[in-house]
Design an enzyme around this catalytic site. Structure first.
Site, PDB file in Angstrom:
ATOM      1  N   HIS A 168       0.811  -1.225   0.000  1.00  0.00           N
ATOM      2  CA  HIS A 168       0.000   0.000   0.000  1.00  0.00           C
ATOM      3  C   HIS A 168       0.845   1.277   0.000  1.00  0.00           C
ATOM      4  O   HIS A 168       0.293   2.373  -0.098  1.00  0.00           O
ATOM      5  CB  HIS A 168      -1.039  -0.022   1.133  1.00  0.00           C
ATOM      6  CG  HIS A 168      -0.544   0.430   2.468  1.00  0.00           C
ATOM      7  ND1 HIS A 168      -0.115  -0.453   3.442  1.00  0.00           N
ATOM      8  CD2 HIS A 168      -0.415   1.664   3.003  1.00  0.00           C
ATOM      9  CE1 HIS A 168       0.249   0.239   4.512  1.00  0.00           C
ATOM     10  NE2 HIS A 168       0.076   1.514   4.278  1.00  0.00           N
ATOM     11  N   ASP A 176       0.251  -7.657   2.231  1.00  0.00           N
ATOM     12  CA  ASP A 176       0.619  -6.265   1.976  1.00  0.00           C
ATOM     13  C   ASP A 176       2.145  -6.152   1.954  1.00  0.00           C
ATOM     14  O   ASP A 176       2.763  -5.814   2.962  1.00  0.00           O
ATOM     15  CB  ASP A 176       0.003  -5.395   3.094  1.00  0.00           C
ATOM     16  CG  ASP A 176       0.174  -3.907   2.859  1.00  0.00           C
ATOM     17  OD1 ASP A 176       0.670  -3.519   1.784  1.00  0.00           O
ATOM     18  OD2 ASP A 176      -0.194  -3.134   3.777  1.00  0.00           O
ATOM     19  N   GLN A 211       0.602   6.372  11.141  1.00  0.00           N
ATOM     20  CA  GLN A 211       0.763   6.811   9.750  1.00  0.00           C
ATOM     21  C   GLN A 211       2.215   7.213   9.461  1.00  0.00           C
ATOM     22  O   GLN A 211       2.804   7.988  10.216  1.00  0.00           O
ATOM     23  CB  GLN A 211      -0.180   7.986   9.460  1.00  0.00           C
ATOM     24  CG  GLN A 211      -1.529   7.558   8.872  1.00  0.00           C
ATOM     25  CD  GLN A 211      -2.275   6.549   9.723  1.00  0.00           C
ATOM     26  OE1 GLN A 211      -2.294   6.668  10.934  1.00  0.00           O
ATOM     27  NE2 GLN A 211      -2.879   5.562   9.104  1.00  0.00           N
ATOM     28  N   GLY A 212       2.748   6.661   8.390  1.00  0.00           N
ATOM     29  CA  GLY A 212       4.135   6.942   8.028  1.00  0.00           C
ATOM     30  C   GLY A 212       5.096   5.842   8.460  1.00  0.00           C
ATOM     31  O   GLY A 212       6.241   5.819   8.051  1.00  0.00           O
ATOM     32  N   ASP A 213       4.621   4.949   9.322  1.00  0.00           N
ATOM     33  CA  ASP A 213       5.437   3.793   9.715  1.00  0.00           C
ATOM     34  C   ASP A 213       5.205   2.627   8.764  1.00  0.00           C
ATOM     35  O   ASP A 213       5.960   1.650   8.769  1.00  0.00           O
ATOM     36  CB  ASP A 213       5.097   3.335  11.140  1.00  0.00           C
ATOM     37  CG  ASP A 213       5.531   4.342  12.175  1.00  0.00           C
ATOM     38  OD1 ASP A 213       6.583   4.968  11.991  1.00  0.00           O
ATOM     39  OD2 ASP A 213       4.802   4.519  13.173  1.00  0.00           O
ATOM     40  N   SER A 214       4.147   2.710   7.969  1.00  0.00           N
ATOM     41  CA  SER A 214       3.797   1.639   7.042  1.00  0.00           C
ATOM     42  C   SER A 214       4.987   1.180   6.232  1.00  0.00           C
ATOM     43  O   SER A 214       5.819   1.998   5.826  1.00  0.00           O
ATOM     44  CB  SER A 214       2.738   2.119   6.057  1.00  0.00           C
ATOM     45  OG  SER A 214       1.484   1.955   6.629  1.00  0.00           O
TER      46      SER A 214
HETATM   47  N1  ARG Z   1      -1.293   2.592   7.072  1.00  0.00           N
HETATM   48  C1  ARG Z   1      -0.418   3.379   7.848  1.00  0.00           C
HETATM   49  C2  ARG Z   1       0.651   4.029   6.982  1.00  0.00           C
HETATM   50  O1  ARG Z   1       0.444   4.177   5.806  1.00  0.00           O
HETATM   51  C3  ARG Z   1       0.166   2.617   9.000  1.00  0.00           C
HETATM   52  C4  ARG Z   1      -0.849   2.420  10.012  1.00  0.00           C
HETATM   53  C5  ARG Z   1      -0.399   1.647  11.162  1.00  0.00           C
HETATM   54  N2  ARG Z   1      -1.391   1.899  12.143  1.00  0.00           N
HETATM   55  C6  ARG Z   1      -1.484   1.322  13.297  1.00  0.00           C
HETATM   56  N3  ARG Z   1      -2.392   1.701  14.114  1.00  0.00           N
HETATM   57  N4  ARG Z   1      -0.649   0.372  13.643  1.00  0.00           N
HETATM   58  O2  ARG Z   1       1.636   4.540   7.449  1.00  0.00           O
END
Ligand code: ARG
Length: 398
Positions: A80, A126, A212-215
């Site tokens: 993603h 993913d 967000q941003g750790d993905s």
């Molecule tokens: N989808 C998020 C990203 O693009 C990462 C989300 C992780 N969230 C969580 N609650 N663990 O960075």
């Protein structure tokens, strides 16, 4: 000086929290925010700063995601985080420094992206691989789990993503630990969890999570040989660190054969680190202890022992002691070498002004009055509160 900075950072946090509270709540699998290395918060979502070199395989990607070095030319990240499979020179990978502006950072441009084509199906994981236009030769790699053996226990998470739900991206790498959450319990938060290819982690009370941003970044732990092994890829969550909403990660053990096969195709080969050949220096015999030993904060001295045998007579007047300690404030540390008979040789004293990370040093000790054979001990004591670390490695050359 770091201690002063910490106070300044605490003040900055008080301001930052107001801004974060006013921001819109983060969304699961939202488009990752672009990185803003100029904004810094010390710690929210239960994280603390990682020491330089602590997780050397970590990568920051320019679209605002994390990743881990899989091979010198390949970064493993989340599907993603990327748009599609094909030639792609739009991504910059930053490696080698906890500080995204730091002087040890190394950057590379992508030349190809592989996005798991099955990602959007009910059984697709993913994950994606990003190929770099030139390798980072000798980069630290994070090996991936190939069995479910390590899909439990406590995991480490790290990233430059938001330090609070809706918060800013980070300039400095943050780390935290989260416990495994069983699929059955994770399903009450996420009824459409793909349990065959996803693994959850977090505390039921919340408070610690990726965001967000750790993905795309790794979730990892120690294997039986004490090496880091990747069990997850940051994927999604409802907000961040909310009670009863664990983070959801791609389950690497279920995806490892597909990842490895594609990596080989992309010229990355296997992630297996070649065995380190201990070269015997001329007239030298090397003994080492590579087991990590945690150094308690402002606590009692701890030891890493090195057993020496097969040497006749006394130790040399130029006994070499290689010390590798990861620590976020090395001035806190007092280090001694203790000979088998108990006599101690001071290698390093504490200092309130040496705020740098880590001790990576070779000391020469005149140990000619000591018998060589027996148990030598590296003794380390942390003498100030706050910063912590561990002995990574100690090596004696006779
Ligand atoms: N989808 C998020 C990203 O693009 C990462 C989300 C992780 N969230 C969580 N609650 N663990 O960075």
């Amino acid at each position: 000086m770091k201690r002063l900075n910490r106070l300044q950072k605490a003040l900055a946090l008080a301001v930052g929290t107001v801004a974060a509270a006013a921001a819109v709540a983060g969304q699961a699998i939202a488009a990752p925010p672009s990185s803003d290395p100029g904004t810094m918060q010390p710690q929210v979502v239960g994280g603390t700063r990682a020491a330089q070199g602590e997780f050397p395989f970590m990568v920051r990607l320019s679209m605002g995601c994390g990743g881990a070095m899989y091979a010198d030319n390949l970064v493993l990240t989340a599907a993603h985080c990327v748009n599609s499979t094909g030639n792609n020179s739009s991504i910059t990978a930053t490696y080698g420094d906890v500080d995204l502006q730091g002087s040890s950072r190394v950057t590379r441009t992508s030349n190809y992206v592989y996005r798991n084509p099955g990602y959007s199906t009910s059984t697709g994981g993913d994950w994606a691989l990003i190929r770099l236009s030139s390798p980072i030769t000798g980069a630290a790699k994070l090996k991936i789990a190939t069995t479910t053996e390590y899909d439990s226990g406590t995991f480490t998470i790290a990233g430059w993503g938001a330090a609070s739900e809706g918060g800013a991206q980070q300039r400095y790498l943050l780390k935290a630990q989260v416990p495994f959450v069983a699929d059955s319990s994770c399903k009450s938060a996420y009824p459409s969890l793909k349990s065959a290819v996803e693994i959850c982690a977090g505390y039921s009370q919340g408070g610690t999570d990726t965001c967000q941003g750790d993905s795309g970044g790794p979730m990892f732990r120690r294997d039986n040989a004490n090496a880091w092994i990747q069990v997850g890829i940051v994927s999604y969550g409802e907000g961040c660190a909310r009670p009863n909403y664990p983070g959801v990660y791609s389950q690497v053990s279920a995806l490892s054969s597909a990842i490895a096969a594609k990596a080989t195709e992309l010229g990355g080969g296997s992630t297996t680190t070649p065995p380190t050949t201990t070269t015997q220096p001329p007239n030298g015999r090397v003994f080492e202890n590579a087991n990590n030993v945690n150094i308690p904060d402002a606590g009692a001295a701890i030891y890493s022992d090195v057993a020496v045998s097969g040497i006749s007579g006394n130790a040399p007047s130029t006994l070499k002691v290689d010390v590798d300690i990861k620590h976020t404030y090395r001035g806190d540390l007092v280090i001694d070498l203790v000979a088998p008979d108990g006599s101690a040789y001071r290698l390093k004293s504490s200092s309130t002004s040496d705020s740098a990370d880590n001790v990576l040093a070779t000391y020469t000790v005149n140990a000619s009055s000591e018998a060589a054979n027996g148990t030598w001990r590296l003794k380390v004591q942390d003498t100030y509160a706050q910063d912590t670390g561990y002995i990574d490695n100690v090596k004696l050359t006779f």
